[in-house]
Design a protein around this motif. Structure first.
Motif, PDB file in Angstrom:
ATOM      1  N   ALA A  69       0.831  -1.211   0.000  1.00 53.58           N
ATOM      2  CA  ALA A  69       0.000   0.000   0.000  1.00 53.58           C
ATOM      3  C   ALA A  69       0.865   1.260   0.000  1.00 53.58           C
ATOM      4  CB  ALA A  69      -0.935  -0.009   1.207  1.00 53.58           C
ATOM      5  N   ALA A  70       1.976   1.226   0.714  1.00 50.49           N
ATOM      6  CA  ALA A  70       2.891   2.371   0.702  1.00 50.49           C
ATOM      7  C   ALA A  70       3.432   2.591  -0.707  1.00 50.49           C
ATOM      8  CB  ALA A  70       4.029   2.151   1.686  1.00 50.49           C
ATOM      9  N   GLY A  71       3.787   1.504  -1.383  1.00 55.84           N
ATOM     10  CA  GLY A  71       4.238   1.632  -2.763  1.00 55.84           C
ATOM     11  C   GLY A  71       3.182   2.252  -3.649  1.00 55.84           C
ATOM     12  N   ARG A  72       1.931   1.842  -3.472  1.00 54.92           N
ATOM     13  CA  ARG A  72       0.851   2.437  -4.275  1.00 54.92           C
ATOM     14  C   ARG A  72       0.748   3.932  -4.012  1.00 54.92           C
ATOM     15  NH1 ARG A  72      -2.713  -2.462  -2.634  1.00 54.92           N
ATOM     16  NH2 ARG A  72      -2.473  -3.885  -4.409  1.00 54.92           N
ATOM     17  N   ALA A  73       0.924   4.332  -2.763  1.00 57.87           N
ATOM     18  CA  ALA A  73       0.850   5.762  -2.429  1.00 57.87           C
ATOM     19  C   ALA A  73       1.961   6.547  -3.102  1.00 57.87           C
ATOM     20  CB  ALA A  73       0.909   5.939  -0.915  1.00 57.87           C
ATOM     21  N   LEU A  74       3.096   5.910  -3.312  1.00 55.91           N
ATOM     22  CA  LEU A  74       4.254   6.592  -3.892  1.00 55.91           C
ATOM     23  C   LEU A  74       4.255   6.579  -5.418  1.00 55.91           C
ATOM     24  CD1 LEU A  74       6.898   5.068  -1.458  1.00 55.91           C
ATOM     25  CD2 LEU A  74       6.139   7.466  -1.501  1.00 55.91           C
ATOM     26  N   ALA A  75       3.344   5.842  -6.025  1.00 51.37           N
ATOM     27  CA  ALA A  75       3.341   5.672  -7.476  1.00 51.37           C
ATOM     28  C   ALA A  75       3.312   6.976  -8.263  1.00 51.37           C
ATOM     29  CB  ALA A  75       2.172   4.775  -7.889  1.00 51.37           C
ATOM     30  N   PRO A  76       2.635   8.054  -7.807  1.00 50.77           N
ATOM     31  CA  PRO A  76       2.659   9.298  -8.593  1.00 50.77           C
ATOM     32  C   PRO A  76       4.051   9.841  -8.870  1.00 50.77           C
ATOM     33  CG  PRO A  76       0.913   9.396  -6.957  1.00 50.77           C
ATOM     34  CD  PRO A  76       1.707   8.156  -6.664  1.00 50.77           C
TER      35      PRO A  76
END
Length: 269
Positions: free
Chosen positions: A157-164
């Motif tokens: 989930a942290a990775g998804r948050a950083l995707a931008p």
């Protein structure tokens, strides 16, 4: 152009810099050479040169996700028993405090309490592979910690948050080892390590992004999981890279064998 995300193997200690006569030039035992070649080709393999790198290493854990906001981080020689010259290596890439704060803001927006710090040096999960990939040390780097609970779902989930950040010219890198059991090597490791590697690669490269994330989060269900990772801190950077990879194609970007261990790297486009 949108950057991919990577999960890279960072080797064993300073394994790529074992020549005391020329310590700044990568020089390793032949068993590490394929991994060194892979790391050396990372920047050339990208769609364009990244503006900055956000790297999460298996060697830094905090109670909450934490970013390093220093402008000129030193090096943390967190390996033991290697030749004296490997404790005087240099890699003088600039820090990326603006990127670190941007990453912290994205994590906070996703509901993750996030910390900052600026005293800790870059551990060898950062400077050893990056010294191979970026010998000129000319791209700013920000380091992100793991969370000490090593919760796979939280790190995905942290990775998804950083995707931008990928659309902002940032290369997101998870630095660890797909196999990390230093107590076994040679013939006793080969068969179970290969079985683990094949199962992990099948999960990571599942064409369905939702199934991919679910299968990798459930890594303990794969064959020989705890043989491969008695403790999973070197696997968790993969979770961040996978989460940031989103729905893009996932490929095995590196595969080799070192000391009987099957070792892989992965790329998410």
């Amino acid at each position: 152009m949108k950057q991919p995300t990577l999960f890279i193997p960072h080797g064993g200690g300073p394994c790529f810099f074992m020549d005391p006569a020329d310590p700044d030039r990568p020089h390793c035992d032949p068993i590490w050479q394929p991994m060194q070649d892979y790391l050396a080709d990372i920047i050339a393999s990208l769609p364009e040169r990244p503006k900055a790198i956000l790297l999460v290493s298996g060697h830094w854990e905090e109670s909450r996700f934490t970013v390093h906001i220093g402008e000129k981080p030193g090096l943390l020689f967190d390996y033991y028993g290697f030749p004296p010259h490997t404790y005087t290596l240099r890699w003088d890439a600039p820090g990326a405090p603006a990127l670190a704060r941007r990453a912290a803001a994205l994590l906070e927006q996703a509901g993750f309490p996030t910390g900052t710090e600026q005293q800790r040096g870059w551990d060898h999960g950062v400077f050893i592979p990056m010294k191979v990939a970026l010998p000129q040390a000319d791209i700013p780097v920000a380091q992100l910690s793991l969370r000490h609970d090593l919760d796979p779902q939280a790190h995905i989930a942290a990775g998804r948050a950083l995707a931008p950040l990928r659309d902002e010219g940032v290369l997101i890198v998870g630095s660890g080892m797909s196999f990390h059991n230093l107590r076994v090597r040679g013939s006793q490791a080969t068969e179970p390590a290969t079985e683990w590697d094949e199962a992990l690669t099948a999960a990571v490269t599942d064409p369905d992004p939702a199934l991919r994330a679910a299968r990798v989060a459930a890594w303990t269900e794969l064959p020989n999981a705890h043989f491969a990772h008695p403790r999973e801190e070197h696997l968790l950077p993969l979770m961040v890279a996978l989460g940031a990879g989103g729905e893009g194609a996932a490929t095995q970007s590196h595969h080799g064998t070192v000391m009987g261990w099957a070792i892989s790297g992965y790329r998410f486009d």
